[in-house]
Write an enzyme that holds these catalytic residues in place. Structure first.
Site, PDB file in Angstrom:
ATOM      1  N   SER A 108       0.811  -1.207   0.000  1.00  6.67           N
ATOM      2  CA  SER A 108       0.000   0.000   0.000  1.00  6.67           C
ATOM      3  C   SER A 108       0.853   1.270   0.000  1.00  6.67           C
ATOM      4  O   SER A 108       1.590   1.520  -0.945  1.00  6.67           O
ATOM      5  CB  SER A 108      -0.960  -0.061   1.193  1.00  6.67           C
ATOM      6  OG  SER A 108      -1.894   0.980   1.165  1.00  6.67           O
ATOM      7  N   ASP A 119      10.658   5.984  -9.600  1.00  2.00           N
ATOM      8  CA  ASP A 119      10.265   6.668 -10.838  1.00  2.00           C
ATOM      9  C   ASP A 119      10.848   8.075 -10.939  1.00  2.00           C
ATOM     10  O   ASP A 119      11.275   8.492 -12.010  1.00  2.00           O
ATOM     11  CB  ASP A 119       8.741   6.766 -10.940  1.00  2.00           C
ATOM     12  CG  ASP A 119       8.095   5.470 -11.401  1.00  2.00           C
ATOM     13  OD1 ASP A 119       8.798   4.444 -11.525  1.00  2.00           O
ATOM     14  OD2 ASP A 119       6.865   5.486 -11.628  1.00  2.00           O
ATOM     15  N   LYS A 133      -0.568  -4.257  -2.977  1.00  2.00           N
ATOM     16  CA  LYS A 133      -1.824  -3.675  -2.481  1.00  2.00           C
ATOM     17  C   LYS A 133      -1.940  -2.278  -3.057  1.00  2.00           C
ATOM     18  O   LYS A 133      -1.624  -1.291  -2.417  1.00  2.00           O
ATOM     19  CB  LYS A 133      -1.831  -3.662  -0.948  1.00  2.00           C
ATOM     20  CG  LYS A 133      -2.944  -2.854  -0.291  1.00  2.00           C
ATOM     21  CD  LYS A 133      -4.318  -3.419  -0.572  1.00  2.00           C
ATOM     22  CE  LYS A 133      -5.393  -2.709   0.230  1.00  2.00           C
ATOM     23  NZ  LYS A 133      -5.818  -1.423  -0.289  1.00  2.00           N
TER      24      LYS A 133
END
Length: 175
Positions: A108, A119, A133
């Site tokens: 999560s 990124d 998740k």
């Protein structure tokens, strides 16, 4: 929730982050203050076995590593509607070399932070694949007291990678 230790003759700050709870931002800020005055030359952000928590806390934490306004995550509703979550922090840790530790217990909000760091800053993820998740759920209540969690969206990293069910693959696999 947060544990700070030093490695390699105090040159490396090892910051273990166990959960993105409501108290985590103040604990993280205290740890950051210690790192900034410690003389540490790099940071290990340990997100292993971090089940996540509040998205807002992950975005707040990301603000320490990014410039204000940098994209942290996208909520994709699948119908062309998206919501972007961007940093508002001051980037106090953005110039430190960083590596992130992950494992199957990273889920999560911890996956959102790890994905954003990879990124946006090409930070390397070390460990094993995360839990996956990456869904946004709403609770629907019914008569009689029963309820149902319904998935309404999925989380995407800044480059558009879905976390849901796939998880994040490490750049360096270490069992």
């Amino acid at each position: 929730i947060i544990k700070l230790e030093y490695k390699d003759n105090d040159k490396i700050a090892h910051l273990s982050f166990y959960s993105f709870t409501a108290t985590a931002p103040s604990e993280f800020q205290q740890a950051v203050s210690k790192i900034l005055t410690s003389g540490a030359k790099g940071i290990i952000l340990d997100l292993r076995n971090n089940p996540g928590g509040y998205l807002e806390v992950a975005v707040d934490t990301a603000g320490w590593f990014f410039n204000p306004g940098d994209l942290v995550a996208v909520e994709d509703y699948g119908n062309g509607k998206t919501t972007e979550f961007r940093t508002s922090g001051l980037g106090g840790l953005k110039d430190y070399p960083l590596v992130v530790l992950i494992n199957q217990g990273s889920a999560s909000a911890s996956e959102i932070l790890a994905g954003a760091l990879r990124d946006n800053k090409n930070v390397k993820l070390v460990g094993v694949k995360t839990f996956g998740k990456g869904s946004v759920q709403e609770l629907v209540n019914f008569e009689g007291g029963s309820s149902l969690k319904v998935t309404v969206a999925r989380w995407l990293t800044p480059k558009g990678t879905s976390i849901s069910e796939k998880g994040l693959e490490p750049d360096y696999k270490v069992e």
